[in-house]
Design an enzyme around this catalytic site. Structure first.
Site, mmCIF file in Angstrom:
data_model
loop_
_atom_site.group_PDB
_atom_site.id
_atom_site.type_symbol
_atom_site.label_atom_id
_atom_site.label_comp_id
_atom_site.label_asym_id
_atom_site.label_seq_id
_atom_site.Cartn_x
_atom_site.Cartn_y
_atom_site.Cartn_z
ATOM 1 N N ASP A 151 9.873 83.295 62.062
ATOM 2 C CA ASP A 151 10.550 83.006 60.656
ATOM 3 C C ASP A 151 10.155 81.718 60.151
ATOM 4 O OD1 ASP A 151 11.780 85.295 60.508
ATOM 5 O OD2 ASP A 151 13.514 84.617 61.646
ATOM 6 N N TYR A 406 15.753 93.931 55.194
ATOM 7 C CA TYR A 406 17.010 93.157 54.293
ATOM 8 C C TYR A 406 17.052 93.775 53.018
ATOM 9 C CZ TYR A 406 16.932 88.710 57.187
ATOM 10 O OH TYR A 406 16.921 87.590 58.134
#
EC number: 3.2.1.18
Length: 469
Positions: A151, A406
């Protein structure tokens, strides 16, 4: 007529024509000079507002070109009224959601230079919608795409394109960040980007293309923000940020921003126990956010933000059909509005919901345990009645055999009401697809509709066997 008479006649006619042309040129020049000095100035009162005015003829930077024979006249157009957005219109009444956009980034990456991304979202200025994502500093068909499952790297940047335009090599990188949020206040874009070391990151606030403010980590544990649009009301933009444990107590603050400058910071208050990755929408005169509890609850936290007095309240969505992943099955899941349900609360995924009177519209993965499939529906009483479970108007966005990721909300102001839209991240590559070394995504976008609609499934659609390794 003898030759001499012909010559005299032709000469006379030519002289007459020349004289007429000369007089016309003089008339045109006189007219042009007169027009250039004929001015009716616009009134410009305080508060940066522009009042309506008559067109004026004057040389200025903003011009409309009008051609008159060989003479150019520059005609100023009075500037349009530019105001802060207030989002005071009512929410649109909808029956469900209709397809709006799909960028097909992964499929296009099989034969083109497309960025490796994750954490996408959508936000609109008053005239156009844009898609954003956090790039990994590389295209997919590039050895730098190896191991992009991570990330947080210093190479990640926030990318911005018109909605529906994949992130190609010409894409603008608006700031450096591995966490972000963006919103338009009616006059300019605000971008919030977080980057740096996990224990000492920096959030930069960029407004109208200029760095205006910044803030450093306050808990030294991965300062992070929404990964979807922030919201601006009457020039004040609200951004929810968290610093601290991803699986324990963390320190969440709501920042109030005006033209890029932090003007106030409020701590989270209310009954929410853990708040991350909020999906926020205008609920005039305030802002409402539906977030991710990564510690105790698979029911989603609600954060209510008062823009006028900076006060904060929080709770949980009442619907017993909960929105996070992982979660219990619908028969055994619970939510009682005020507290986390302590059902598979550790871990989660960014998501969204929004209130509709006493009811709630929401989206979630179809799988109870993994980021697979995606569905939307309305829960009757889901906003006001504890543990309500009456579901109507269910739609499949991505079938359960395909990956999702997401998801988040964005709002679009129409002529008479504010519509709610959502996007779904369609993740491909690692960890699940180990034939390749990269992790990236495409998106699909739907918006609320008051009309009828059909059925379908809109997965990423790339054949992993055709993709670069």
């Amino acid at each position: 007529m003898n030759p001499n008479q012909k010559i005299i006649t032709i000469g006379s006619v030519s002289l007459t024509i020349a004289t007429i042309c000369f007089l016309m040129q003089i008339a045109i020049q006189v007219t042009t000079v007169t027009l250039h000095f004929k001015q009716y100035e616009c009134d410009s009162p305080a508060n940066n507002q522009v009042m309506p005015c008559e067109p004026i003829i004057i040389e200025r930077n903003i011009t409309e070109i009008v051609y008159l024979t060989n003479t150019t006249i520059e005609k100023e157009i009075c500037p349009k009224l530019v105001e802060y957005r207030n989002w005071s219109k009512p929410q649109c009444k909808i029956t469900g959601f209709a397809p709006f956009s799909k960028d097909n980034s992964i499929r296009l990456s099989a034969g083109g230079d497309i960025w490796v991304t994750r954490e996408p979202y959508v936000s609109c200025d008053p005239g156009k919608c844009y898609q954003f994502a956090l790039g990994q500093g590389t295209t997919l068909d590039n050895k730098h795409s190896n191991d992009t499952i991570h990330d947080r790297t210093p190479h990640r940047t926030l990318l911005m394109n018109e909605l529906g335009v994949p992130f190609h090599l010409g894409t603008r990188q608006v700031c450096i960040g591995w966490s972000s949020s963006s919103c338009h206040d009616g006059k300019a874009w605000l971008h919030v980007c977080v980057t740096g070391y996990d224990k000492n990151a920096t959030a930069s606030f960029i407004y109208d293309g200029r760095l205006v403010d910044s803030i450093g980590s306050w808990s030294q544990n991965i300062l992070r923000t929404q990964e979807s649009e922030c919201v601006c009301i009457n020039g004040t933009c609200t951004v929810v940020m968290t610093d601290g444990s991803a699986s324990g107590r963390a320190d969440t603050k709501i920042l109030f921003i005006e033209e890029g400058k932090i003007v106030h910071i409020s701590p989270l208050s209310g009954s929410a126990q853990h708040v991350e990755e909020c999906s926020c929408y205008p609920r005039y005169p305030g802002v409402r956010c539906i977030c991710r509890d990564n510690w105790k609850g698979s029911n989603r936290p609600v954060v209510d933000i008062n823009v006028k007095d900076y006060s904060i309240d929080s709770s949980y969505v009442c619907s017993g059909l909960v929105g996070d992943t992982p979660r219990n099955n619908d028969r055994s899941s619970n939510s009682y509005c005020r507290n986390p349900n302590n059902e598979k609360g550790n871990h989660g995924v960014k998501g969204w919901a929004f209130d509709d009177g006493n009811d709630v519209w929401m989206g979630r993965t179809i799988s109870e345990d993994s980021r697979s499939g995606y569905e939307t529906f309305k829960v009757i009483g889901g906003w006001s009645t504890p543990n309500s479970k009456l579901q109507i108007n269910r739609q499949v966005i991505v079938d359960s055999d395909n990956r999702s990721g997401y998801s988040g909300i964005f709002s679009v102001e129409g002529k008479s009401c504010i519509n709610r839209c959502f996007y779904v991240e369609l993740i491909r590559g690692r960890e699940q697809e180990t034939r390749v070394w990269w992790t990236s995504n495409s998106i699909v976008v739907f918006c609320g509709t008051s009309g009828t609609y059909g059925t379908g499934s809109w997965p990423d659609g790339a054949d992993i066997n055709l993709m670069p390794i």
